[in-house]
Write a protein that holds these residues in place. Structure first.
Motif, mmCIF file in Angstrom:
data_model
loop_
_atom_site.group_PDB
_atom_site.id
_atom_site.type_symbol
_atom_site.label_atom_id
_atom_site.label_comp_id
_atom_site.label_asym_id
_atom_site.label_seq_id
_atom_site.Cartn_x
_atom_site.Cartn_y
_atom_site.Cartn_z
ATOM 1 N N GLU A 1 -23.151 5.720 7.057
ATOM 2 C CA GLU A 1 -22.695 7.071 6.766
ATOM 3 C C GLU A 1 -23.774 7.826 5.984
ATOM 4 O O GLU A 1 -24.373 7.272 5.052
ATOM 5 N N ASN B 1 -24.971 8.069 1.059
ATOM 6 C CA ASN B 1 -24.835 9.344 0.330
ATOM 7 C C ASN B 1 -26.164 10.102 0.218
ATOM 8 O O ASN B 1 -26.573 10.497 -0.879
ATOM 9 N N ASP C 1 -21.205 12.937 6.822
ATOM 10 C CA ASP C 1 -20.206 13.305 5.808
ATOM 11 C C ASP C 1 -20.655 14.598 5.117
ATOM 12 O O ASP C 1 -20.145 15.692 5.433
ATOM 13 N N ASP D 1 -22.466 3.440 3.213
ATOM 14 C CA ASP D 1 -22.631 4.869 2.927
ATOM 15 C C ASP D 1 -23.803 5.052 1.966
ATOM 16 O O ASP D 1 -23.747 4.591 0.824
#
Ligand code: MG
Length: 353
Positions: A212, A188, A237, A186
């Motif tokens: 992600e 972010n 996400d 991930d």
């Protein structure tokens, strides 16, 4: 029928400071909600507000009296649709605050019927995939130690936070400590589109399953650029908050990652799942750092999901609530003997009170 309601703020210390590309947290400020029926049966829910989505414990506490007054006005804990739309009518934003109330009412409704929530939804416990365990950003040697410790605790799937100039060293350290673990990554939102394509090719060679949120949610064309060129599946996400976002991400990712605290309630969470499925996307459920007061509810959705990431309570030093057993990463819904979400105060604490 009448319902009584109350809420309480709790500051939960993390076992280790938790760092992602955006920052570090040492505590999780959660808000616990209780809804009690005339017979004294209580449903519990929790809010884990995220500043990224404009919420704090203060904003949750500020709107909670109005949300709870709406629940008391409806008065019927089985009127789940009426309650959730009433909550949305009272406050338009504030999804974590609304979600805490939605969870508490669902917990109470299932308890009154004497079934675990997943049974009320007609789901099969055997369909629940295992949860991943998240390793936050840290010094490379600490990441290696944390990965080794997670494997030692029996977690077969690790989600590795990236988004630094040391990403390759971090993954090499994890692979060194956990050669057989299934890895997910991930970023972010931290990568540029070109960087994301290059890193996904490198990560594919390290047997990572998917990436992600590689790029900013403010850059939908960047997400499409990555999706069209990436060697790994892409999960959205931060780009996927409610069901209304699903059509816009459907042609630029493989997996929709919902979180209860983004959706604002369990009905909306199930709408995200339905919308994602209807667009041919795989579905994942993630979480914030949350007490089992809300994580136990996310676990109930597991049979509807392809990927589960509900480790929020596992990252706490101590959770006042216990929920669905997650030992070894298995979401053990089939062992859930309690009706509702399965969330309840840890028994020793009940005895102390
Ligand atoms: Mg994420």
């Amino acid at each position: 029928m009448s319902l009584e309601t109350e809420f309480e703020r709790v500051s939960l210390a993390l076992e280790n400071p938790f760092t992602i590309a955006r920052g570090t947290q040492t505590h999780a400020e959660n808000v616990i909600v209780r809804v009690t029926d005339e017979g004294g049966m209580t449903g519990v829910g929790g809010a884990a507000p995220s500043a990224h989505y404009g919420e704090t414990a203060d904003t949750v506490a500020a709107v909670m009296p109005d949300l709870l007054a709406a629940v008391e006005r409806v008065g019927d804990p089985h009127a789940l649709h009426a309650i959730e739309s009433e909550l949305r009518a009272v406050v338009e934003g504030n999804p974590a605050a609304r979600c805490a109330v939605s969870i508490a009412v669902h917990d109470l409704a299932a308890k009154r019927l004497g079934v675990p929530l997943y049974r009320l939804w007609g789901l099969d416990a055997d369909d629940a995939p295992a949860t991943s365990f998240t390793i936050g950003l840290d010094e490379t040697d600490r990441v290696r130690e944390k990965a080794a410790a997670a494997v030692e605790m029996g977690y077969p799937i690790l989600k590795i936070k990236l988004g630094t100039d040391r990403d390759r060293a971090l993954i090499d350290a994890v692979r060194d400590a956990a050669p057989d673990a299934r890895l997910r990554v991930d970023a972010n939102e931290a990568w540029t589109p070109k960087e994301a394509v290059a890193k996904s090719a490198w990560l594919a060679d390290r047997d990572v399953a998917f990436v992600e949120q590689p790029v900013s949610a403010d850059d939908p064309e960047g997400l499409r650029y990555v999706y069209e060129r990436s060697e790994l599946p892409i999960a959205a996400d931060e780009s996927c908050v409610t069901a209304a976002d699903v059509p816009a991400i459907a042609d630029r990712c493989d997996i929709a990652n919902l979180k209860l605290m983004k959706t604002g309630g369990l009905l909306e969470a199930r709408r995200v799942i339905a919308a994602a499925r209807s667009h041919g996307l795989a579905v994942m459920c993630g979480c914030m750092i949350e007490s089992n007061a809300s994580i136990a509810a996310a676990a109930q959705l597991a049979p509807l999901l392809d990927y589960v990431d509900v480790d929020g309570s596992l990252l706490l030093d101590e959770d006042p609530y216990e929920g669905v057993e997650l030992s070894g990463g298995d979401v053990r819904l089939g062992e859930q003997e309690r009706a509702g979400t399965g969330a309840r105060l840890v028994p020793e604490r009940t005895a102390e009170e």
